[in-house]
Write a protein that holds these residues in place. Structure first.
Motif, PDB file in Angstrom:
ATOM      1  N   CYS A  34       0.805  -1.561  -0.080  1.00 39.64           N
ATOM      2  CA  CYS A  34      -0.056  -0.195   0.003  1.00 39.64           C
ATOM      3  C   CYS A  34       1.174   1.711  -0.040  1.00 39.64           C
ATOM      4  N   VAL A  35       1.117   1.926  -0.838  1.00 43.28           N
ATOM      5  CA  VAL A  35       1.059   3.963  -0.832  1.00 43.28           C
ATOM      6  C   VAL A  35       0.427   4.598  -0.062  1.00 43.28           C
ATOM      7  N   GLU A  36       1.012   5.535   0.150  1.00 46.27           N
ATOM      8  CA  GLU A  36       0.172   7.034   0.176  1.00 46.27           C
ATOM      9  C   GLU A  36       0.062   7.575  -0.448  1.00 46.27           C
ATOM     10  N   ILE A  37      -0.372   8.237  -1.516  1.00 46.76           N
ATOM     11  CA  ILE A  37      -0.522   9.205  -2.166  1.00 46.76           C
ATOM     12  C   ILE A  37       0.209  10.598  -2.153  1.00 46.76           C
ATOM     13  N   ASP A  38      -0.774  11.440  -0.917  1.00 49.12           N
ATOM     14  CA  ASP A  38      -0.153  13.026  -0.085  1.00 49.12           C
ATOM     15  C   ASP A  38       0.783  12.497   0.613  1.00 49.12           C
ATOM     16  N   GLY A  39       2.518  13.413   0.188  1.00 45.79           N
ATOM     17  CA  GLY A  39       3.191  13.220   1.295  1.00 45.79           C
ATOM     18  C   GLY A  39       4.473  12.383   0.689  1.00 45.79           C
ATOM     19  N   VAL A  40       4.078  11.452  -0.378  1.00 46.29           N
ATOM     20  CA  VAL A  40       5.087  10.488  -1.163  1.00 46.29           C
ATOM     21  C   VAL A  40       4.746  10.420  -2.470  1.00 46.29           C
ATOM     22  N   ILE A  41       3.634  10.081  -3.366  1.00 44.37           N
ATOM     23  CA  ILE A  41       4.280  10.463  -4.631  1.00 44.37           C
ATOM     24  C   ILE A  41       4.027  11.863  -5.141  1.00 44.37           C
ATOM     25  N   CYS A  42       3.040  12.737  -4.242  1.00 42.81           N
ATOM     26  CA  CYS A  42       2.953  14.237  -4.631  1.00 42.81           C
ATOM     27  C   CYS A  42       3.257  14.819  -2.924  1.00 42.81           C
ATOM     28  N   PRO A  43       3.412  15.795  -2.714  1.00 41.21           N
ATOM     29  CA  PRO A  43       3.738  16.693  -1.655  1.00 41.21           C
ATOM     30  C   PRO A  43       2.110  16.715  -1.363  1.00 41.21           C
ATOM     31  N   ASN A  44       2.005  16.340   0.135  1.00 41.57           N
ATOM     32  CA  ASN A  44       0.484  16.758   0.580  1.00 41.57           C
ATOM     33  C   ASN A  44       0.306  18.612   0.751  1.00 41.57           C
ATOM     34  N   PRO A  45      -0.902  18.817   0.393  1.00 36.95           N
ATOM     35  CA  PRO A  45      -1.189  19.908   0.453  1.00 36.95           C
ATOM     36  C   PRO A  45      -0.884  20.986   1.238  1.00 36.95           C
ATOM     37  N   THR A  46      -1.097  22.192   0.887  1.00 35.52           N
ATOM     38  CA  THR A  46      -0.493  23.189   1.480  1.00 35.52           C
ATOM     39  C   THR A  46      -1.404  23.664   2.060  1.00 35.52           C
ATOM     40  N   GLN A  47      -1.725  24.514   3.850  1.00 37.69           N
ATOM     41  CA  GLN A  47      -3.455  24.924   3.804  1.00 37.69           C
ATOM     42  C   GLN A  47      -4.146  25.568   3.690  1.00 37.69           C
ATOM     43  N   GLU A  48      -3.564  26.625   2.677  1.00 38.56           N
ATOM     44  CA  GLU A  48      -3.959  27.262   1.328  1.00 38.56           C
ATOM     45  C   GLU A  48      -4.538  26.475   0.247  1.00 38.56           C
ATOM     46  N   GLU A  49      -4.460  25.409  -0.357  1.00 39.29           N
ATOM     47  CA  GLU A  49      -4.514  24.224  -0.992  1.00 39.29           C
ATOM     48  C   GLU A  49      -6.073  23.411  -0.650  1.00 39.29           C
ATOM     49  N   GLY A  76      -6.847  22.860  -7.857  1.00 41.68           N
ATOM     50  CA  GLY A  76      -6.136  23.323  -8.270  1.00 41.68           C
ATOM     51  C   GLY A  76      -4.847  21.979  -7.699  1.00 41.68           C
ATOM     52  N   PHE A  77      -4.949  22.182  -6.421  1.00 39.70           N
ATOM     53  CA  PHE A  77      -3.364  21.079  -6.050  1.00 39.70           C
ATOM     54  C   PHE A  77      -4.151  19.555  -6.893  1.00 39.70           C
ATOM     55  N   LEU A  78      -6.001  19.192  -6.823  1.00 39.52           N
ATOM     56  CA  LEU A  78      -5.472  17.929  -7.460  1.00 39.52           C
ATOM     57  C   LEU A  78      -5.380  18.235  -9.338  1.00 39.52           C
ATOM     58  N   GLU A  79      -5.637  18.862  -9.490  1.00 43.91           N
ATOM     59  CA  GLU A  79      -4.677  19.013 -10.584  1.00 43.91           C
ATOM     60  C   GLU A  79      -3.283  19.234 -11.255  1.00 43.91           C
ATOM     61  N   ASN A  80      -2.597  19.540 -10.474  1.00 45.49           N
ATOM     62  CA  ASN A  80      -1.351  20.243 -10.651  1.00 45.49           C
ATOM     63  C   ASN A  80      -0.052  19.841  -9.989  1.00 45.49           C
ATOM     64  N   ALA A  81      -0.828  18.878  -8.928  1.00 42.44           N
ATOM     65  CA  ALA A  81       1.015  18.795  -7.463  1.00 42.44           C
ATOM     66  C   ALA A  81       1.480  18.352  -8.679  1.00 42.44           C
ATOM     67  N   GLU A  82       2.894  18.712  -8.084  1.00 42.68           N
ATOM     68  CA  GLU A  82       3.608  18.018  -8.750  1.00 42.68           C
ATOM     69  C   GLU A  82       4.585  16.824  -7.866  1.00 42.68           C
ATOM     70  N   LYS A 119     -11.967  10.999  -9.516  1.00 44.27           N
ATOM     71  CA  LYS A 119     -11.308  11.216 -10.982  1.00 44.27           C
ATOM     72  C   LYS A 119     -10.688  12.634 -11.418  1.00 44.27           C
ATOM     73  N   GLU A 120     -10.336  13.348 -10.222  1.00 48.20           N
ATOM     74  CA  GLU A 120      -9.376  14.105 -10.218  1.00 48.20           C
ATOM     75  C   GLU A 120      -7.899  13.379 -10.355  1.00 48.20           C
ATOM     76  N   THR A 121      -7.932  12.686  -8.808  1.00 53.59           N
ATOM     77  CA  THR A 121      -7.527  11.706  -8.273  1.00 53.59           C
ATOM     78  C   THR A 121      -6.541  10.656  -9.400  1.00 53.59           C
ATOM     79  N   GLU A 122      -7.491  10.424 -10.181  1.00 54.90           N
ATOM     80  CA  GLU A 122      -6.989   9.209 -11.442  1.00 54.90           C
ATOM     81  C   GLU A 122      -6.891   9.717 -12.393  1.00 54.90           C
ATOM     82  N   ARG A 123      -7.283  10.578 -13.118  1.00 54.78           N
ATOM     83  CA  ARG A 123      -6.166  12.097 -13.671  1.00 54.78           C
ATOM     84  C   ARG A 123      -5.081  11.685 -13.348  1.00 54.78           C
TER      85      ARG A 123
END
Length: 161
Positions: free
Chosen positions: A3-18, A26-32, A54-58
């Motif tokens: 099992c692998v977590e997405i936020d904080g592993v595959i991409c950064p965690n969203p900031t408080q503003e995000e 915007g975070f869901l679509e453009n996370a690095e 849908k946004e996550t799978e995309r």
């Protein structure tokens, strides 16, 4: 079988503003992309809400993340959320997976304690397990830890350039 977590592993965690509604989209679509696994993942387990599937799978497809299953919290909003570690531990405990990659050290400890299974924390690069590891599983965990450390080192070198 992991099992692998997405936020904080595959991409950064969203900031408080995000984390608010408008900016979260915007975070869901453009996370690095942070660490893209080079092998197929058995289960992506995330505290993200299922309404963002849908946004996550995309995003996962766009960034080349290959997986068998995507498990998300199926609740209307975060106010009804289980504690993240409890949600992940309950999910992990009921899967035939033997290893979990988590971003948070605190959540890693809690998931390991609740499940008795191995959890690797990206935050502090530590394995947590309630019972002593042995045999093939231990060897696989060690190889995974070395791989993750190597990838983090490569990322750090790229960032410095």
């Amino acid at each position: 079988n992991s099992c692998v977590e997405i936020d904080g592993v595959i991409c950064p965690n969203p900031t408080q503003e995000e984390e608010d509604g408008k900016n979260y989209q915007g975070f869901l679509e453009n996370a690095e992309a942070r660490i893209i696994p080079s092998v197929k993942i058995g289960w992506l387990v995330t505290s993200r809400l299922a309404k963002y599937r849908k946004e996550t799978e995309r995003w996962l497809h766009k960034n080349g993340v290959v997986y068998n299953n995507l498990i998300m919290q199926d609740i209307p909003d975060r106010t009804q959320s289980l504690a993240d570690a409890k949600f992940k531990a309950d999910t992990f405990a009921n899967l035939d997976a033997f290893f979990f990659v988590e971003s948070s050290a605190g959540q890693s400890r809690e998931i390991a304690e609740r499940t008795g299974k191995a959890v690797f924390s990206v935050e502090d690069r530590t394995f947590y397990q309630a019972t002593p590891p042995e045999g093939k599983i231990w060897n696989a965990l060690q190889e995974s830890a070395h791989f993750i450390a190597k990838q983090r080192s490569r990322i750090a070198t790229l960032v410095q350039k």
